[in-house]
Structures are given as C-alpha cells and as structure tokens.
Design a protein around this motif. Structure first.
Motif, mmCIF file in Angstrom:
data_model
loop_
_atom_site.group_PDB
_atom_site.id
_atom_site.type_symbol
_atom_site.label_atom_id
_atom_site.label_comp_id
_atom_site.label_asym_id
_atom_site.label_seq_id
_atom_site.Cartn_x
_atom_site.Cartn_y
_atom_site.Cartn_z
ATOM 1 N N ASP A 21 0.828 -1.216 0.000
ATOM 2 C CA ASP A 21 0.000 0.000 0.000
ATOM 3 C C ASP A 21 0.859 1.261 0.000
ATOM 4 O O ASP A 21 0.546 2.237 -0.691
ATOM 5 C CB ASP A 21 -0.946 -0.008 1.201
ATOM 6 N N ILE A 22 1.952 1.239 0.764
ATOM 7 C CA ILE A 22 2.860 2.392 0.796
ATOM 8 C C ILE A 22 3.524 2.580 -0.561
ATOM 9 O O ILE A 22 3.622 3.707 -1.068
ATOM 10 C CB ILE A 22 3.911 2.212 1.914
ATOM 11 N N GLN A 23 3.962 1.480 -1.173
ATOM 12 C CA GLN A 23 4.593 1.581 -2.482
ATOM 13 C C GLN A 23 3.625 2.159 -3.515
ATOM 14 O O GLN A 23 3.974 3.061 -4.275
ATOM 15 C CB GLN A 23 5.107 0.229 -2.946
ATOM 16 N N LEU A 24 2.418 1.652 -3.549
ATOM 17 C CA LEU A 24 1.429 2.140 -4.512
ATOM 18 C C LEU A 24 1.094 3.614 -4.260
ATOM 19 O O LEU A 24 0.985 4.395 -5.209
ATOM 20 C CB LEU A 24 0.182 1.266 -4.477
ATOM 21 N N ALA A 25 0.963 4.018 -2.997
ATOM 22 C CA ALA A 25 0.686 5.426 -2.684
ATOM 23 C C ALA A 25 1.848 6.314 -3.115
ATOM 24 O O ALA A 25 1.638 7.400 -3.670
ATOM 25 C CB ALA A 25 0.410 5.583 -1.194
ATOM 26 N N ALA A 26 3.070 5.853 -2.876
ATOM 27 C CA ALA A 26 4.242 6.636 -3.282
ATOM 28 C C ALA A 26 4.299 6.768 -4.799
ATOM 29 O O ALA A 26 4.601 7.839 -5.333
ATOM 30 C CB ALA A 26 5.514 5.995 -2.746
ATOM 31 N N TRP A 27 4.024 5.673 -5.501
ATOM 32 C CA TRP A 27 4.029 5.730 -6.961
ATOM 33 C C TRP A 27 2.924 6.640 -7.489
ATOM 34 O O TRP A 27 3.105 7.321 -8.493
ATOM 35 C CB TRP A 27 3.884 4.329 -7.545
ATOM 36 N N ARG A 28 1.761 6.656 -6.829
ATOM 37 C CA ARG A 28 0.697 7.576 -7.249
ATOM 38 C C ARG A 28 1.193 9.011 -7.157
ATOM 39 O O ARG A 28 0.917 9.825 -8.039
ATOM 40 C CB ARG A 28 -0.547 7.403 -6.375
ATOM 41 N N THR A 29 1.919 9.321 -6.087
ATOM 42 C CA THR A 29 2.438 10.670 -5.897
ATOM 43 C C THR A 29 3.492 11.006 -6.943
ATOM 44 O O THR A 29 3.500 12.094 -7.502
ATOM 45 C CB THR A 29 3.033 10.807 -4.474
ATOM 46 N N THR A 30 4.392 10.060 -7.202
ATOM 47 C CA THR A 30 5.510 10.310 -8.110
ATOM 48 C C THR A 30 5.127 10.172 -9.580
ATOM 49 O O THR A 30 5.519 10.994 -10.409
ATOM 50 C CB THR A 30 6.670 9.341 -7.808
ATOM 51 N N LEU A 31 4.370 9.119 -9.906
ATOM 52 C CA LEU A 31 4.093 8.788 -11.305
ATOM 53 C C LEU A 31 2.697 9.180 -11.770
ATOM 54 O O LEU A 31 2.437 9.205 -12.966
ATOM 55 C CB LEU A 31 4.284 7.280 -11.525
#
Length: 163
Positions: A21-31
């Motif tokens: 969940d943290i990885q997906l949230a971070a990717w949403r922010t970045t990508l």
C-alpha cells in the motif's frame, strides 16, 4: 510489550500488505494515479511477502518504519544497493526515511559493504534533496526504463560508508 513511538525494524511476515500500500501510494504521488491504477496489488503483496520470508541471499534485507503499531514506510536492500525506500505520503517529513536509510547503512557497514547505491527518477527533486542531505551524490550513471507515459530515466546516487 511496550514499543517505541517511532522506529525502524526488520520487516516480518504480515508487513507485506502495508508495504504494498505504501509503495502504490508513493508511486501515485511520483508517477500519477493513472500509472498505478491497473497494477496488480495482490502480486505486489506476494512479491514483498516472498522478499520478507525467503530473501535470495544474506545481503537482501527488508526494513519497515513504524509509528506506534503502524507500518508507515519501508526499505529494501540488495547487495549494496537500496532498491526501494518509500514512506507513506502522509507520514513524510517525520524522520521515517532517515531511520530507514540509517538501518540500511548500518547493515551495509556490518556486512563490510561500501559504497551504497540507490536510484532516483530523474527530476524527482524531493528524493534528490533527501539523498543530498544524507550525504549522497550523483553517481554519473543514468538508466532508462519503461514508464506510464513512455521511457523514463533514473539517476544513480552513491555514498561511501565510513567505519
């Protein structure tokens, strides 16, 4: 058992849900949200679960940052390279990234590995500022990879680990 309010610790089975969940949230922010919308969360959970339960070597490690009982960030270390370091967007700027980085560097120091390497998406000024403040410098290597809108580039960052 009492626990510290905030800490970094080795990842254990059961942490993979929060890590995904943290990885997906971070990717949403970045990508961007569109880039992440169709990613298979269950496969990401399974991959992180496997990395925690059966790392391919003793140089592969997983750490999580906690705030009370909650996992709020993670780092993955593989043979002298930090291959992932993410903190949930709502928990950034509280020192979790620094604690995770310290856990990685301490582990590499114990293993006798130097330098430490990591990668940042070209133009990710927030990550670049974090790495610079932690003593990293651009390593002079750029690599391309497929991204949501075509090819993207990552820059390698490195730091020497003192004893």
């Amino acid at each position: 058992m009492p626990t510290a309010d905030v800490s970094a610790r080795p990842a254990v089975p059961g942490d993979e849900e929060a890590i995904a969940d943290i990885q997906l949230a971070a990717w949403r922010t970045t990508l961007g949200a569109d880039a992440v919308a169709d990613l298979p969360r269950d496969q990401i959970v399974a991959q992180w679960g496997s990395a925690i339960e059966a790392p391919p070597s003793r140089e592969h490690r997983m750490f999580v940052a906690t705030d009370g009982p909650h996992v709020v960030g993670f780092a993955a270390l593989a043979q002298g390279e930090i291959i992932a370091l993410e903190v949930a967007p709502e928990h950034r700027r509280y020192g979790h990234g620094s604690r995770l980085l310290a856990a990685c560097v301490d582990t590499l120091r114990i293993l006798g590995t130097s330098p430490v390497r990591t990668w940042a998406i070209e133009g990710d000024t927030v990550r670049e500022a974090f790495l610079t403040s932690a003593g990293f410098a651009e390593g002079g290597i750029r690599r391309g990879m497929d991204g949501p809108g075509g090819e993207m580039a990552e820059l390698m960052w490195r730091a020497e680990i003192g004893q």
